[in-house]
Design a protein around this motif. Structure first.
Motif, PDB file in Angstrom:
ATOM      1  N   ILE A 117       0.842  -1.199   0.000  1.00 54.05           N
ATOM      2  CA  ILE A 117       0.000   0.000   0.000  1.00 54.05           C
ATOM      3  C   ILE A 117       0.878   1.251   0.000  1.00 54.05           C
ATOM      4  CG2 ILE A 117      -1.698   1.320   1.322  1.00 54.05           C
ATOM      5  CD1 ILE A 117      -2.742  -1.370   2.398  1.00 54.05           C
ATOM      6  N   ARG A 118       1.924   1.233   0.828  1.00 54.46           N
ATOM      7  CA  ARG A 118       2.818   2.393   0.891  1.00 54.46           C
ATOM      8  C   ARG A 118       3.490   2.649  -0.448  1.00 54.46           C
ATOM      9  NH1 ARG A 118       8.246   3.026   4.555  1.00 54.46           N
ATOM     10  NH2 ARG A 118       9.053   1.681   2.904  1.00 54.46           N
ATOM     11  N   ASN A 119       3.961   1.586  -1.088  1.00 53.51           N
ATOM     12  CA  ASN A 119       4.614   1.746  -2.391  1.00 53.51           C
ATOM     13  C   ASN A 119       3.638   2.282  -3.434  1.00 53.51           C
ATOM     14  OD1 ASN A 119       6.969   0.758  -1.289  1.00 53.51           O
ATOM     15  ND2 ASN A 119       6.741  -1.299  -2.142  1.00 53.51           N
ATOM     16  N   PHE A 120       2.377   1.871  -3.320  1.00 55.95           N
ATOM     17  CA  PHE A 120       1.369   2.298  -4.292  1.00 55.95           C
ATOM     18  C   PHE A 120       1.056   3.786  -4.164  1.00 55.95           C
ATOM     19  CE2 PHE A 120      -3.137   3.042  -5.343  1.00 55.95           C
ATOM     20  CZ  PHE A 120      -3.122   2.694  -6.694  1.00 55.95           C
ATOM     21  N   ILE A 121       0.935   4.264  -2.907  1.00 55.09           N
ATOM     22  CA  ILE A 121       0.552   5.668  -2.725  1.00 55.09           C
ATOM     23  C   ILE A 121       1.758   6.606  -2.652  1.00 55.09           C
ATOM     24  CG2 ILE A 121      -1.545   4.973  -1.518  1.00 55.09           C
ATOM     25  CD1 ILE A 121      -0.255   5.914   1.085  1.00 55.09           C
ATOM     26  N   ALA A 122       2.967   6.060  -2.651  1.00 54.02           N
ATOM     27  CA  ALA A 122       4.175   6.887  -2.514  1.00 54.02           C
ATOM     28  C   ALA A 122       4.260   8.015  -3.542  1.00 54.02           C
ATOM     29  CB  ALA A 122       5.427   6.022  -2.566  1.00 54.02           C
ATOM     30  N   PRO A 123       4.040   7.740  -4.854  1.00 51.38           N
ATOM     31  CA  PRO A 123       4.125   8.844  -5.838  1.00 51.38           C
ATOM     32  C   PRO A 123       3.076   9.922  -5.591  1.00 51.38           C
ATOM     33  CG  PRO A 123       4.207   6.700  -6.932  1.00 51.38           C
ATOM     34  CD  PRO A 123       3.787   6.446  -5.510  1.00 51.38           C
ATOM     35  N   ILE A 124       1.874   9.502  -5.227  1.00 45.95           N
ATOM     36  CA  ILE A 124       0.794  10.464  -4.964  1.00 45.95           C
ATOM     37  C   ILE A 124       1.130  11.291  -3.726  1.00 45.95           C
ATOM     38  CG2 ILE A 124      -1.684  10.739  -4.579  1.00 45.95           C
ATOM     39  CD1 ILE A 124      -2.048   7.920  -5.745  1.00 45.95           C
ATOM     40  N   ALA A 125       1.652  10.612  -2.694  1.00 42.23           N
ATOM     41  CA  ALA A 125       1.994  11.300  -1.454  1.00 42.23           C
ATOM     42  C   ALA A 125       3.123  12.299  -1.675  1.00 42.23           C
ATOM     43  CB  ALA A 125       2.399  10.276  -0.395  1.00 42.23           C
ATOM     44  N   SER A 126       4.095  11.912  -2.487  1.00 35.53           N
ATOM     45  CA  SER A 126       5.217  12.807  -2.771  1.00 35.53           C
ATOM     46  C   SER A 126       4.736  14.067  -3.478  1.00 35.53           C
ATOM     47  CB  SER A 126       6.258  12.085  -3.628  1.00 35.53           C
ATOM     48  OG  SER A 126       7.323  12.953  -3.959  1.00 35.53           O
ATOM     49  N   PHE A 127       3.891  13.876  -4.483  1.00 33.50           N
ATOM     50  CA  PHE A 127       3.333  15.023  -5.197  1.00 33.50           C
ATOM     51  C   PHE A 127       2.419  15.840  -4.290  1.00 33.50           C
ATOM     52  CE2 PHE A 127      -0.233  16.857  -7.578  1.00 33.50           C
ATOM     53  CZ  PHE A 127       0.455  17.726  -8.420  1.00 33.50           C
ATOM     54  N   GLY A 128       1.608  15.126  -3.507  1.00 33.29           N
ATOM     55  CA  GLY A 128       0.645  15.804  -2.647  1.00 33.29           C
ATOM     56  C   GLY A 128       1.301  16.675  -1.597  1.00 33.29           C
TER      57      GLY A 128
END
Length: 227
Positions: A117-128
């Motif tokens: 889950i963390r790997n999946f949302i990592a790009p979104i979280a970084s941008f966010g």
């Protein structure tokens, strides 16, 4: 005002003090046990290789990387990267950190859900985390645009990333201690300081989560006043 002129900034003070404490704690603990050589004389690289191979992860290479406490497992390239102090070090701190990072490689291989889950949302979280404040400020200046709420949603993803990181890190440390003990890579007496190193490292993730939650609460308070 969004920063010092805004009294909601007071919410961040305890969290920031905690974060500073956590950073100091991990540095002093790591440096302290970096001077304590493990009785087997294993380096961090040797321990990492032995544990990886014992788990059938022969295809995960171990690379030397620059920096201090920059050790990490790269799930995209399936590479374990260790700093010089860990890679070539034979201290209990070096072995503990190396085993912890191997714990992440094992999580990846076994499909550990929180890591996935963390790997999946990592790009979104970084941008966010980067875009959230910009969008929020735009929303403050132009409330009708709805950018304030979008900014909060983006920041919420970044907060969720921090929260999901906690079980990932704690689990990796638990795996590390278990493997070091079961494979006889450290003596029972050496496991105690190793746990202290990993617990200090985990504290930085707890602090990061507290800071993120405080920031989110602050954004919601500012938005509430606008309403």
């Amino acid at each position: 005002m969004l920063y010092w002129g805004d009294m909601s900034f007071i919410l961040l003070i305890p969290a920031m003090i905690f974060a500073i404490y956590a950073q100091g704690k991990v540095k002093t603990t790591f440096d302290r046990y970096l001077r304590v050589r493990n009785s087997r004389g294993y380096t961090g690289m040797q321990v990492a290789r032995r544990i990886l191979d014992s788990q059938g992860l022969y295809d995960v290479p171990i690379e030397l990387t620059g920096g201090h406490l920059s050790d990490h497992y790269d799930p995209r390239k399936k590479v374990l990267r260790l700093s010089n102090a860990v890679y070539n070090g034979s201290s209990v701190a070096s072995v503990g950190v190396a085993a912890h990072e191997v714990g992440h490689a094992i999580q990846h291989a076994k499909g550990y859900a929180p890591l996935m889950i963390r790997n999946f949302i990592a790009p979104i979280a970084s941008f966010g985390s980067q875009a959230a404040w910009f969008l929020f400020v735009i929303g403050l200046m132009f409330p009708a645009t709805g950018m304030m709420d979008i900014g909060i949603l983006f920041f919420l993803v970044a907060v969720l990333f921090q929260i999901i990181t906690l079980p990932v890190e704690f689990n990796a440390s638990n795996r590390a201690i278990g493997l070091l003990e079961n494979q006889g890579l450290l003596s029972s007496g050496e496991l105690v300081p190793t746990k202290k190193v990993l617990q200090a490292a985990a504290l930085t993730y707890v602090a990061a989560t507290v800071v993120a939650l405080s920031q989110l609460l602050r954004l919601l308070m500012i938005r509430g006043r606008r309403d």
